[in-house]
Design an enzyme around this catalytic site. Structure first.
Site: not given
Length: 719
Positions: A62, A86, A90-91, A153, A273
């Site tokens: 990712h 990134h 956080e993870d 992201d 149209d």
């Protein structure tokens, strides 16, 4: 040290992906910069070692995909490194400090700006999402690259949304359509915006998307011949006029078709149209010459020409737009722009990195983006909380623009529906706060007047003036709304502080004391005990109803806090209601108390005191909370007007409403609202909300109305 790539899991797949990224980066970055990106990859791959996406792929795929999206925009190597890293803060267990030590402060700040607030407790999910958004937007005001990474992201997440649960897919799609696609649009990143919208649409409304897509494919076959003929005709005419231009027939995107169908209540065939063409030339002068050629070739539709070259859009977009009628009986939409304008229209603010060969290409987009970021910062400072900030930004993200002029000829771009007050705040916050009137095309007009394209607006100000709460009912810009709310909050705090002081003095009086008799050490002890920074905060918390005056009074008298309980009200004098307390004293709509009515006060958290009549049916419901009630009385010489509801049964006859309205006006009772309900063919029930001064005034009004022949019955209404 990061492990060699060959030792990492799924190394072959990752090797292919990182090699492909590095090949793209080699096209525009220096070799040493590409090497730094590769080091960031090794660091990120080790940090995410063992983590997998819902699809089963290694998680590192990712961040690499996000970096590839940015590489296509040719952003700088620090942004590419931050994109790869990134999700590290956080993870994984890796802190920001370690990222900063390894890759420098810029990369660490970018990564932190994109990261969510995962370690802070919030009251609910909405608050958490709003706070995450606020943090990201503030990071963006410091460095625009934060939002580029976040958009990339989000784009990759939308491309791989299929593995999510349906409910989660819809939630992410809604957030994308409401927030991220409009941000991409605001920054002029048209390609990113269009893909986010189409992906969001298909995830949010899969059936609608599928049906429209099938309809578009069928229509494409019928349209191809007409599009080719028009394209060839335009090219031939340009060659005859010795104008070099690239002519491109283009299709509308699914989501834009869907939006137009919904907003304008059109059938699919009516939207399809319109045939769209883009003509790209080499100079601004050529744009206007091509416009003349096109208008000679086909008949222009009146009122459908827009010059975004002379007056660019808020995101820096420039182009000439015109709609014409073709000989095939269908409308064609033509956009004419230069090559540089086309680059900016596709990449927006990212054109700063993508097309460095011409430093002037993205000046417009850059300048306007910076202006927007400055306004975001101002909104954040005025917003009370993250949810309010998100609300303001949402308003600001959907600008269907109108262009108006200052008296000096300066153009101001405002969203459609903007009023004179919005214009005043666009000029300057102080002008908005002090505006009292507006001159539109030299004529004095109300401040709520909606502005139209091309009008000249002059704002009349007064030093003693201040924002009116009623403005919030009609302003449309986030800047105006946030500034008005910020001013009113400060005003409410002053009112709450004064009321809180009066309430505390009243409670102390029950103990035979007052604030003037309190020792400084005693007051300071109570401030510390209740975590008040100062006495002003203590008074405002009492005034807003967040703290009970009797509890603070007992603590001041005894030196220690007690739980809220029954207070000795026998010695206390009722609190006098003056009618000038402002918004911290409100009058219940269920019973509409007016001076002269026996009343009670109910302390409500965040709202101060709500006044009810003693016979109000809602009073019984609150009897089990005696600590919230407070004895109140009307001040002797109270001034002002108070709304009251009256209902009357009248005979159906011509002019009855006009007669009653004239009578009320004659009795100096202002009508705030009226509703009519027919009971039978002979009678109607009229319900009025009127403003009166006191109970005696109401009695005189009702006596006068009762004397009218057309009025059968009248009574004061309590809900």
């Amino acid at each position: 040290m990061a492990r060699p790539i060959s030792e990492l899991p799924d190394a072959r797949h990752e090797t292919f992906r990182i090699r492909h990224l590095c090949e793209t980066l080699d096209e525009y970055l220096e070799p040493e910069q590409v090497a730094e990106v590769y080091q960031a990859y090794l660091f990120g791959a080790e940090a995410h070692d063992g983590q997998h996406r819902l699809s089963g792929e290694p998680y590192i795929t990712h961040p690499i995909a996000v970096a590839r999206i940015l590489a296509e925009l040719h952003v700088d190597h620090l942004s590419i490194m931050a994109a790869i890293l990134h999700d590290v803060i956080e993870d994984t267990e890796i802190p920001k400090e370690r990222v900063e030590k390894r890759f420098g402060k810029d990369v660490a700040e970018l990564v932190d700006g994109v990261s969510k607030l995962t370690h802070i407790h919030f009251e609910n999910k909405a608050e958490a999402q709003a706070e995450n958004f606020r943090k990201m937007m503030l990071a963006m005001t410091r460095d625009i690259r934060v939002i580029l990474i976040k958009l990339a992201d989000r784009l990759h997440n939308m491309r791989t949304l299929g593995v999510m649960r349906p409910d989660k897919r819809r939630r992410i799609a809604r957030e994308t359509l409401d927030i991220y696609a409009p941000i991409a649009n605001r920054l002029g990143m048209n390609n990113v915006r269009l893909e986010l919208e189409d992906l969001g649409f298909s995830a949010m409304y899969p059936w609608r998307s599928r049906i429209l897509d099938e309809g578009l494919r069928k229509a494409r076959g019928n349209r191809k011949e007409i599009v080719t003929k028009i394209e060839e005709t335009i090219k031939t005419r340009l060659e005859q006029e010795a104008l070099n231009g690239q002519v491109i027939g283009r299709e509308k995107h699914l989501y834009s078709i869907y939006k137009k169908m919904r907003e304008k209540h059109l059938a699919f065939s009516e939207v399809m149209d319109v045939y769209a063409f883009r003509i790209i030339v080499d100079s601004v002068d050529a744009c206007y010459r091509v416009l003349g050629v096109i208008h000679n070739l086909y008949t222009p539709v009146p009122g459908r020409f827009k010059d975004y070259i002379a007056i660019p859009k808020a995101n820096g977009y420039q182009s000439l737009h015109t709609v014409l009628m073709s000989p095939y009986g269908v409308a064609i939409e033509v956009q004419i722009r230069t090559g540089d304008m086309h680059k900016v229209s596709e990449a927006g603010i990212a054109a700063h990195w993508l097309y460095k060969t011409n430093e002037n290409i993205s000046n417009n987009a850059q300048m306007r983006a910076r202006q927007w970021l400055h306004e975001l910062l101002e909104m954040q400072q005025n917003a009370g909380n993250s949810i309010e900030f998100l609300e303001h930004v949402k308003i600001d993200l959907f600008p269907d623009e109108v262009y108006v002029l200052t008296p000096h000829g300066e153009i101001k771009v405002l969203p459609r529906g903007a009023t004179a007050v919005d214009f005043a705040y666009a000029v300057h916050t102080d002008v908005g706060n002090q505006c009292v009137a507006a001159k539109i095309d030299r004529r004095l007009m109300p401040l709520r007047t909606v502005l139209l394209n091309g009008q000249t607006v002059e704002i009349v100000t007064s030093k003693g003036a201040q924002p009116n709460p009623a403005w919030l009912d009609f302003v449309t810009t986030a800047k105006a709304r946030s500034n008005i709310r910020a001013f009113l909050k400060n005003l409410h705090k002053e009112e709450a502080t004064i009321l809180g002081m009066r309430l505390l003095n009243k409670s102390l009086a029950a103990h035979g004391s007052g604030l003037d008799n309190m020792a400084e050490e005693q007051v300071q002890q109570v401030l510390n005990e209740f975590n008040f920074e100062n006495m002003e905060q203590m008074f405002s918390e009492i005034g807003f109803g967040n703290q009970m005056a009797m509890v603070i009074a007992r603590a001041l008298m005894s030196g220690e806090s007690e739980a809220a309980g029954e207070s000795d009200k026998t010695a206390a004098r009722p609190l006098a209601i003056k009618g000038t307390e402002g918004t911290v004293v409100t009058y219940a709509k269920c019973c509409r108390p007016i001076p002269g009515d026996p009343i009670l006060g109910f302390v409500t958290s965040g709202r101060g005191i709500v006044i009810h009549t003693e016979d109000c049916k809602n009073v019984a419901e609150y009897r089990n909370r005696p600590e919230k009630w407070i004895d109140v009385k009307w001040e002797q010489d109270i001034e002002g007007e108070f709304p009251i509801d009256i209902r009357m049964l009248v005979h159906n006859q011509r002019g009855v409403l006009a007669t009653i309205a004239a009578t009320l006006s004659e009795m100096e009772a202002n009508i705030e609202n009226v509703s009519i309900e027919e009971r039978d063919g002979l009678h109607s029930t009229l319900s009025f909300t009127v403003s009166v001064k006191h109970r005696q005034h109401l009695a005189r009004v009702m006596r006068r109305l009762r004397s009218l022949d057309m009025v059968s019955r009248i009574h004061r209404l309590k809900r």
